[in-house]
Design a protein around this motif. Structure first.
Motif, mmCIF file in Angstrom:
data_model
loop_
_atom_site.group_PDB
_atom_site.id
_atom_site.type_symbol
_atom_site.label_atom_id
_atom_site.label_comp_id
_atom_site.label_asym_id
_atom_site.label_seq_id
_atom_site.Cartn_x
_atom_site.Cartn_y
_atom_site.Cartn_z
ATOM 1 N N ASN A 1 15.114 -37.434 13.721
ATOM 2 C CA ASN A 1 16.294 -38.113 13.205
ATOM 3 C C ASN A 1 17.570 -37.325 13.467
ATOM 4 O OD1 ASN A 1 14.851 -40.273 12.292
ATOM 5 N ND2 ASN A 1 14.700 -39.544 10.170
ATOM 6 N N ASN A 2 17.482 -35.993 13.348
ATOM 7 C CA ASN A 2 18.671 -35.156 13.535
ATOM 8 C C ASN A 2 18.233 -33.823 14.137
ATOM 9 O OD1 ASN A 2 21.069 -33.792 13.482
ATOM 10 N ND2 ASN A 2 21.527 -34.225 11.335
ATOM 11 N N GLN A 3 18.275 -33.745 15.456
ATOM 12 C CA GLN A 3 17.816 -32.546 16.151
ATOM 13 C C GLN A 3 18.639 -31.312 15.769
ATOM 14 O OE1 GLN A 3 15.107 -32.368 18.682
ATOM 15 N NE2 GLN A 3 15.433 -30.262 17.978
ATOM 16 N N ASP A 4 19.907 -31.506 15.374
ATOM 17 C CA ASP A 4 20.769 -30.376 15.023
ATOM 18 C C ASP A 4 20.304 -29.642 13.774
ATOM 19 O OD1 ASP A 4 22.377 -30.880 17.186
ATOM 20 O OD2 ASP A 4 23.835 -32.071 16.056
ATOM 21 N N ASN A 5 19.418 -30.257 12.997
ATOM 22 C CA ASN A 5 18.896 -29.594 11.795
ATOM 23 C C ASN A 5 17.892 -28.493 12.127
ATOM 24 O OD1 ASN A 5 20.352 -31.058 9.942
ATOM 25 N ND2 ASN A 5 18.800 -32.645 9.717
#
Length: 222
Positions: free
Chosen positions: A43-47
């Protein structure tokens, strides 16, 4: 005909035995470091940020074609996982920050076909992995002061502990058995079952992705 068949069988047996003796079976140890993260439809690779971990264990090299081709199964303890992205926010003038990492401890069993050429080698093959535990470490600070630290094993009820993947890499093996290698480990298996959330992060579609560097030593002459 029967005597001829027996004679041919005897010659073949001697040939195979001599070949097996010539190729040899060699035992070795290796250790190194993993650089791991999660891949897949997240959902959010930056996490998720790269994380270092330890890898080490034993290997068995079975010669197939002298100095060219061998089969190398290994049994490795391998630390994978990720660091949490820097989550900082301000409330009523106070700076709140969450940091930490999640460590997945695995037993990896790669079975690699190894092709050598003048010391250089290329290796590739399937890998089975078994998840021992997942340890989550989280730190919460306010204005730089630690409010709490957690270090606990996560519940694995909704995690797939058996993983099928692959490994491929290259390296150099000296004539005395000392070797260095660089390898990539990928997975065909999603890490989590439906409903699993690690530290409020949705990991349903996550897969392990690992770059691995190690040194080792194979006993016995070539």
């Amino acid at each position: 005909m029967k005597k001829l068949a027996l004679a041919l069988a005897a010659v073949a047996s001697v040939g195979l035995a001599s070949s097996a003796q010539a190729q040899g079976i060699r035992f070795g140890l290796k250790a190194g470091a993993n650089l791991s993260n999660l891949s897949g439809n997240l959902n959010n690779q930056d996490n998720y940020k790269n994380k270092f971990g330890f890898v080490g264990g034993a290997m068995l090299n079975v010669g197939l074609i002298d100095k060219v081709l061998s089969l190398q199964p290994e049994v490795l303890f391998s630390q994978k996982g990720f660091k949490y992205g820097d989550n900082t926010f301000t409330v009523l003038g106070n700076t709140n920050r969450y940091t930490g990492s999640s460590t997945y401890n695995y037993i990896d069993v790669p079975v690699l076909l190894k092709v050598r050429a003048a010391g250089l080698f290329f290796e590739a093959g399937p890998q089975y992995s078994y998840l021992l535990n997942v340890r989550d470490n989280t730190t919460y600070t306010v204005n730089g002061s630690t409010v709490y630290n957690t270090a606990a094993n996560q519940n694995l009820d909704n995690v797939r502990r058996n993983e099928i993947g692959y490994a491929a890499g290259l390296g150099y093996e000296a004539s005395n058995g000392f070797l260095v290698d660089l390898r990539y480990n990928g997975s065909f298996t999603d890490f989590a079952k439906d409903g699993y959330n690690g530290s409020n992060q949705d990991l349903r579609n996550a897969r392990n992705s690992v770059f691995q560097a190690s040194i080792g030593y194979l006993l016995g002459s070539k």
